[in-house]
Structures are given as structure tokens and as C-alpha cells.
Design an enzyme around this catalytic site. Structure first.
Site, PDB file in Angstrom:
ATOM      1  N   SER A  89      -1.426  -8.340   1.699  1.00 53.74           N
ATOM      2  CA  SER A  89      -0.268  -8.693   2.516  1.00 53.74           C
ATOM      3  C   SER A  89       0.469  -9.864   1.867  1.00 53.74           C
ATOM      4  CB  SER A  89      -0.713  -8.991   3.950  1.00 53.74           C
ATOM      5  OG  SER A  89       0.378  -8.963   4.841  1.00 53.74           O
TER       6      SER A  89
ATOM      7  N   ASP B  39       1.810   2.315   6.689  1.00 49.73           N
ATOM      8  CA  ASP B  39       1.862   0.880   6.967  1.00 49.73           C
ATOM      9  C   ASP B  39       3.138   0.569   7.746  1.00 49.73           C
ATOM     10  OD1 ASP B  39       1.971  -1.916   6.889  1.00 49.73           O
ATOM     11  OD2 ASP B  39       0.997  -2.004   4.926  1.00 49.73           O
TER      12      ASP B  39
ATOM     13  N   HIS C 298      -1.620  -0.875   7.701  1.00 52.66           N
ATOM     14  CA  HIS C 298      -1.677  -2.100   6.910  1.00 52.66           C
ATOM     15  C   HIS C 298      -3.111  -2.513   6.589  1.00 52.66           C
ATOM     16  CE1 HIS C 298       0.082  -5.658   5.167  1.00 52.66           C
ATOM     17  NE2 HIS C 298      -0.569  -6.477   5.985  1.00 52.66           N
TER      18      HIS C 298
END
Length: 461
Positions: free
Chosen positions: A330, A404, A436
Site C-alpha cells: 500500500s 482492489d 487490497h
């Protein structure tokens, strides 16, 4: 209720009075928070209080505000550190609950009968968390006695609390304590887990501190192979997240590239790697100036500090400076890409999992808190991995889930195209219908094998 045309109503809270709810409003720049008392039967609206600080009001402030029967308790970093402020239900400031060069990191409750406020803070150092009580007389008393990270859950009458303690090398211990901090009962000591990880050959995390070429003091932790020989030179895998207010260098069992006592890092160490992690500028635990210095140019200082970390590690006699890798997930994936294309070619390999690659693709509330809008801040938005694609140095693996809904796959699609046009080689793995977190079925097993083998292939001789 007054509200800008592009303003937010981020919270609506009930009170003990059926004729009153508390609504929060926030301007689009997110540096001005206001609270209103509203009668849901008549629509009457009264302004209570406001919070206005430089750059932005942290989201944690809104999440932690306590609406009590007769008072409102609000965290604020208005003096440069996160402290607590007590107001009456008309919005009049009663007192500042605590003071000092430290941050309150969790708010557990306010006993209106005694005036005691219970909270967690990093008063010992940025990597430690203790439980405190602040009395109505302004005196602050520490309720826990072991360095590491302490968290608490208080009984409704505030007579007892469950303390959850751990440190880098010791799993969680759950105890019941009284308001003097005395242990009344041990609920779980995790001794079985301690024996298990000992059997697995896990090693202790070491901590270190260094100063960058820009004069910034940074802290980190390191895991070395069990048979570490200081006369040898080892390859290094650097893990980081680096996002605003985050901390990965925290004296807790949850610390490590995937938590769980650093299990993945222990595996890397058993493959012959040193694993290291450093929190750069923009991370938490060191006050508002350190945390908010990345404002309007996310990724610039964060990537510089990871490059400086690699240069520091490469200066150590037991590190091979030509075999240093970096990875993250991320925001950590974003900063992996930023660091590998910072301009100083210190990384031989890297892995970016689910990375943002241009902040114009990310959600407005998060992004504008730190960057304002693309129209207001074009230079800040231009500081991104796509614009830096031609500067990428090192073998790169990108992993992303096609479902995601946080960091949309568009980020990786567009970045891959930029790399192709810059004639840069890379590898990408897509995980079909994974979000995600990229998990489910055999997915995590496959993902971590790809990451491990990438570093083994490119960093080990």
C-alpha cells in the site's frame, strides 16, 4: 447547520439528552473542525466548539472525541503534540488535561464522578506506550510498569482495567489490574507461544539509531540471522510503510513486516538476510512537526529517508551495500517505488504490493488531507512513481489484486505502461478477484513465495 458547499459532516454522535445530537463539520482542506449541538425535534442548531490547526486535523482526533453526559473530551495537537482538552457541554474549555513533549496515542475514558481521564501515551519515548491517569488536579500518574507497548480496556466504573502488554521479543500478556496498576490476575501469558518460537529458532530484534545527511535522527529495528558472523557481509531486506502518522518501529509483538512477532522477517533471516525497518519523516510518535513535514509533497522526504537508511546500512561492516532490497504494501509499496527511483541507485531489488502510483487515482478525503487538490498543488501531485519511471533502478516485482477497491488496479496498470515507455524491465503478478489485502485460498502462500524468491534470486550470491 452551517456547512461549506464542499464541506464534510464526518460524524454524528448521540448524547445522554434525547433532545440533542452532536454533529461535526469539516472544511475540504480538513484543517478546521467544528462541533454543533442540534435538537432533532426542532432543528435548532448551536455552535459548541472548534478545532483549527496548521496543515490538517488528524482523522484520529475525530475518532477519539468523547461525548460524555456533561463534558466533551477532545484530543488536539494544537501545541505541537497530541494532548487532551476538556470542555463543558456549552463548548467552554474547562482545562487542558495533560502537557508535555509527547503524544497521547489512545483515549480510554473520562470518569465524570472523579474527574480522572485515562489514556495511553508515548511519554517515555516514541516507541513505547504506557497507560496513564490524569486527575482533576492536573497530576498525571503512570499505571503500567513495563517498557514496551501497553494497551488497556477499562471497566464501566473505571475501577479496573485489562492491560495488554508486549514488546519486540515477547508476545502479548493479558492481566487484570486495579487503579494503582497492581496485577490482580494473569489472564494469558502466552508461554506456550514463547516456547514454540524458541523451537522455531527465532532471534531477537535489535534497535539502532542514525542521523541522515540532512541532520535528521531516525530510529529502526533489525533482525539478523541466528548464526550471525560480524566478519561476513550480508544482504539486507528493508521493510517500511512510511505513511502519515504510521509507526512500524514500535516496541511491540505486532511489529514486523506482517506482524505476528515478525514471523516473515524471521523466515527471511533464516534464508541468510538481515531485515531492517526505519520510520522516516512523516511517521508518528514524534510530534506534529515531524509528522506533518511531508504536507503537500507526499513521497519526497519519505523516499529520501529510505535511501539514507540504505546508505547507512551499507556503511556497516557486516552489510553488503550492493545487495540491499526494499519492499512495502500500500503506502509502503508507493514509497518502495519512490525510493527505487529517488535518483541514488542504492537498491538492487524491490517489491511493491498494491501501490498507489499517482495520488489523483486515490480517494479525495485521504489524499486531500495531505495534498489538497491537484489544481491547488500540481507540483505535489507530480511527485509520483509514474513521473519517476525513467529513474527506476533495481529489479522490480509488482503485485496487485484485480478487485482492489482501495488502491485501484488502475494505479499499477498506469505505472506498468510508464515503465514500458521508459524501457524498464519489471515483473508483475495479478491476483484475480482479490482485494487490497490479497488473501483467500492459497493466495497468501503464493504471494509470499513470490516475494521471498524475488529477494533470494536478486540479492543472494
Amino acid at each position: 447547520m452551517p456547512l461549506d458547499s464542499d464541506g464534510y459532516i464526518p460524524r454524528i454522535k448521540s448524547t445522554s439528552d434525547k433532545s440533542a445530537v452532536i454533529a461535526y463539520t469539516m472544511n475540504r482542506h480538513q484543517d478546521h473542525l467544528e462541533l454543533y449541538r442540534i435538537n432533532p425535534f426542532t432543528g435548532e442548531c448551536n455552535h459548541l466548539l472548534e478545532e483549527s490547526v496548521p496543515k490538517y486535523v488528524k482523522e484520529e482526533v475525530m475518532g477519539a472525541i468523547l461525548i460524555n453526559k456533561r463534558t466533551i473530551l477532545m484530543p488536539s495537537d494544537r501545541d505541537g503534540f497530541m494532548h487532551l482538552y476538556l470542555y463543558d457541554m456549552n463548548g467552554k474549555l474547562i482545562r487542558q488535561v495533560d502537557k508535555g513533549k509527547y503524544d497521547v496515542t489512545a483515549l480510554y475514558g473520562y470518569d465524570e464522578a472523579t474527574g480522572n481521564v485515562y489514556f495511553q501515551a508515548d511519554a517515555l519515548n516514541a516507541h513505547d506506550r504506557q497507560i496513564y491517569v490524569a486527575g482533576a488536579d492536573g497530576k498525571v500518574r503512570r499505571l503500567t510498569n513495563q517498557e514496551g507497548v501497553n494497551a488497556a480496556g477499562f471497566s464501566a466504573d473505571f475501577h479496573y482495567f485489562i492491560n495488554i502488554w508486549s514488546d519486540y521479543n515477547h508476545p502479548y500478556v493479558y492481566t487484570v489490574r486495579d487503579l494503582q496498576g497492581k496485577v490482580l490476575r494473569v489472564l494469558e501469558d502466552n508461554k506456550a507461544l514463547q516456547e514454540k518460537v524458541k523451537d522455531y529458532g527465532w532471534v531477537k530484534k535489535d534497535t539502532f539509531t542514525f542521523t541522515t545527511s540532512e541532520g535528521v535522527k531516525l530510529d529502526g529495528w533489525m533482525v539478523k540471522p541466528a548464526n550471525f558472523d560480524p566478519s561476513r557481509q550480508y544482504p539486507v531486506i528493508m521493510f517500511q510503510y512510511s505513511g502519515p502518522g504510521d509507526q512500524q518501529v514500535l516496541n511491540s509483538w505486532s511489529t514486523g513486516s506482517m506482524g505476528q512477532g515478525g514471523a516473515l522477517d524471521m523466515y527471511f533471516a533464516q534464508q541468510g538476510f538481515i531485515v531492517a525497518c526505519v520510520d522516516g519523516r512523516g511517521t508518528g510518535g514524534r510530534g506534529a512537526d515531524f509528522e506533518k513535514c511531508t504536507y503537500l509533497k507526499i513521497g519526497d522526504l519519505e523516499s529520501k529517508d529510505q535511501v539514507e537508511t540504505a546508505l547507512y546500512l551499507g556503511s556497516l561492516p557486516y552489510v553488503d551495500k550492493d545487495r540491499i532490497g526494499i519492499w512495502g504494501w500500500s503506502f509502503g509499496g508507493f514509497n518502495t517505488l519512490m525510493s527505487m527511483s529517488e535518483g541514488r541507485p542504492v537498491f538492487k531489488a524491490g517489491v511493491a504490493v498494491a501501490p498507489p502510483t499517482n495520488w489523483k487515482f486515490y480517494d479525495t478525503i485521504y489524499t486531500e488531507r495531505y495534498m489538497r487538490t491537484p489544481k491547488e498543488n500540481p507540483d505535489g501531485y507530480a511527485t509520483n512513481p509514474i513521473e519517476r519511471a525513467s529513474k527506476l533502478h533495481g529489479a522490480l516485482l509488482i503485485c496487485h489484486g484485480t478487485a482492489d477497491d482501495n488502491v485501484h488496479p488502475q494505479n499499477t496498470f498506469e505505472y506498468a505502461e510508464a515503465l514500458i515507455q521508459a524501457d524498464k524491465d519489471f515483473k508483475e503478478n495479478y491476483y484475480t478477484n482479490r482485494n487490497h489485502s490479497i488473501f483467500g485460498g492459497n493466495t497468501r502462500n503464493h504471494l509470499f513465495r513470490q516475494i521471498s524468491e524475488w529477494f533470494i534470486e536478486h540479492l543472494k550470491k
